[in-house]
Design an enzyme around this catalytic site. Structure first.
Site, PDB file in Angstrom:
ATOM      1  N   PHE A  17       0.839  -1.199   0.000  1.00  0.00           N
ATOM      2  CA  PHE A  17       0.000   0.000   0.000  1.00  0.00           C
ATOM      3  C   PHE A  17       0.872   1.246   0.000  1.00  0.00           C
ATOM      4  O   PHE A  17       1.748   1.411   0.848  1.00  0.00           O
ATOM      5  CB  PHE A  17      -0.923   0.023   1.219  1.00  0.00           C
ATOM      6  CG  PHE A  17      -1.793   1.257   1.296  1.00  0.00           C
ATOM      7  CD1 PHE A  17      -2.764   1.475   0.337  1.00  0.00           C
ATOM      8  CD2 PHE A  17      -1.635   2.187   2.308  1.00  0.00           C
ATOM      9  CE1 PHE A  17      -3.570   2.615   0.387  1.00  0.00           C
ATOM     10  CE2 PHE A  17      -2.429   3.315   2.376  1.00  0.00           C
ATOM     11  CZ  PHE A  17      -3.409   3.537   1.412  1.00  0.00           C
ATOM     12  N   GLY A  18       0.636   2.128  -0.965  1.00  0.00           N
ATOM     13  CA  GLY A  18       1.361   3.388  -1.056  1.00  0.00           C
ATOM     14  C   GLY A  18       0.444   4.557  -0.754  1.00  0.00           C
ATOM     15  O   GLY A  18      -0.634   4.668  -1.342  1.00  0.00           O
ATOM     16  N   TYR A  19       0.868   5.438   0.146  1.00  0.00           N
ATOM     17  CA  TYR A  19       0.034   6.569   0.540  1.00  0.00           C
ATOM     18  C   TYR A  19       0.746   7.911   0.370  1.00  0.00           C
ATOM     19  O   TYR A  19       0.150   8.966   0.573  1.00  0.00           O
ATOM     20  CB  TYR A  19      -0.405   6.430   1.997  1.00  0.00           C
ATOM     21  CG  TYR A  19       0.735   6.288   2.982  1.00  0.00           C
ATOM     22  CD1 TYR A  19       1.319   7.409   3.565  1.00  0.00           C
ATOM     23  CD2 TYR A  19       1.223   5.031   3.319  1.00  0.00           C
ATOM     24  CE1 TYR A  19       2.378   7.277   4.469  1.00  0.00           C
ATOM     25  CE2 TYR A  19       2.269   4.897   4.221  1.00  0.00           C
ATOM     26  CZ  TYR A  19       2.837   6.018   4.790  1.00  0.00           C
ATOM     27  OH  TYR A  19       3.880   5.882   5.678  1.00  0.00           O
ATOM     28  N   GLY A  20       2.039   7.886   0.008  1.00  0.00           N
ATOM     29  CA  GLY A  20       2.811   9.107  -0.193  1.00  0.00           C
ATOM     30  C   GLY A  20       3.433   9.097  -1.571  1.00  0.00           C
ATOM     31  O   GLY A  20       2.739   8.967  -2.584  1.00  0.00           O
ATOM     32  N   GLU A 106      12.117   3.050   2.829  1.00  0.00           N
ATOM     33  CA  GLU A 106      11.061   3.417   3.764  1.00  0.00           C
ATOM     34  C   GLU A 106      11.336   3.121   5.232  1.00  0.00           C
ATOM     35  O   GLU A 106      10.646   3.649   6.100  1.00  0.00           O
ATOM     36  CB  GLU A 106       9.755   2.674   3.377  1.00  0.00           C
ATOM     37  CG  GLU A 106       9.325   2.850   1.942  1.00  0.00           C
ATOM     38  CD  GLU A 106       8.735   4.218   1.683  1.00  0.00           C
ATOM     39  OE1 GLU A 106       8.416   4.926   2.656  1.00  0.00           O
ATOM     40  OE2 GLU A 106       8.618   4.597   0.512  1.00  0.00           O
TER      41      GLU A 106
END
Length: 231
Positions: A17-20, A106
């Site tokens: 999941f990528g949020y940035g 990350e």
């Protein structure tokens, strides 16, 4: 790399999941990309980024703020867009390679979690995804801050990848591009504050240093979001 296709998830697949920045700078070796959301998290600039990987004197003096996905706790209200992002399915024979890549990209100050992801089009899910979140037990974590002071800091700061404000504005654009409902009110508020600072700078003498980088921590997400409301 494919961006859509068969979205049926199996238990042995690896999804991220990528949020940035992963929204517009995807990981290598993915074969599906699906917009959607996760529940129970807020997207916040709660963590300073260590400046050791940059040669820029400005970045060392004024390190940028890194984005985290955190759990608000208490009775904080989640607003639309706070858990919106993109899920990537990684090619099966490349999972170990991509995990190593992500640990470098990350891992500093972040913790690995797995959480259900809900595709925006409802065609599949929930899908179990890996996500890197910020937690209060790491040394870099700051927690909620006064949004105007944070906007000032983001506007003046620089990191290994460039100006902090460029990251913020790129994130706002990427979120708005996912769907008409995917904008994050917190990111939009910070972006509007940064644009106001930029416009003010353009009208007056150029400012090369921030007046202060001392943040007033607020006690909760609710208090923080109350200060974000238009007056």
């Amino acid at each position: 790399m494919a961006t859509n296709g068969d979205k049926t998830a199996s238990s042995d697949e690896f999804w991220l999941f990528g949020y940035g920045s992963l929204i517009w700078k995807p990981p290598p070796h993915f074969d599906q990309r699906i917009p959607g959301w996760v529940n129970g998290y807020v997207r916040r600039f709660w963590q300073p980024r260590p400046p050791r990987h940059t040669r820029s004197p400005r970045a060392r003096r004024h390190p940028d703020r890194a984005l985290v996905l955190g759990q608000p706790g208490g009775r904080a209200r989640l607003r639309p867009g706070q858990g919106v992002g993109v899920a990537y399915r990684i090619e099966a024979d490349r999972v170990a390679e991509v995990k190593d890549y992500l640990d470098i990209r990350e891992i500093n100050g972040y913790t690995i979690h797995y959480t259900p992801f809900h595709p925006a089009d409802g065609s599949a899910g929930p899908i179990r995804t890996l996500v890197y979140i910020g937690t209060p037990d790491n040394d870099q974590f700051t927690g909620p801050q006064d949004p105007q002071a944070l906007a000032e800091h983001i506007y003046r700061s620089e990191g290994p990848s460039g100006l902090n404000r460029d990251y913020l504005l790129s994130l706002e654009k990427a979120l708005d591009g996912l769907s008409p409902e995917s904008g994050d009110t917190h990111i939009t508020d910070l972006s509007n504050r940064v644009r106001e600072i930029q416009a003010s700078d353009a009208k007056g003498p150029a400012h090369t240093e921030p007046a202060s980088h001392e943040f007033r921590k607020v006690s909760s997400i609710d208090e923080q979001e109350e200060t974000e409301k238009p007056q």
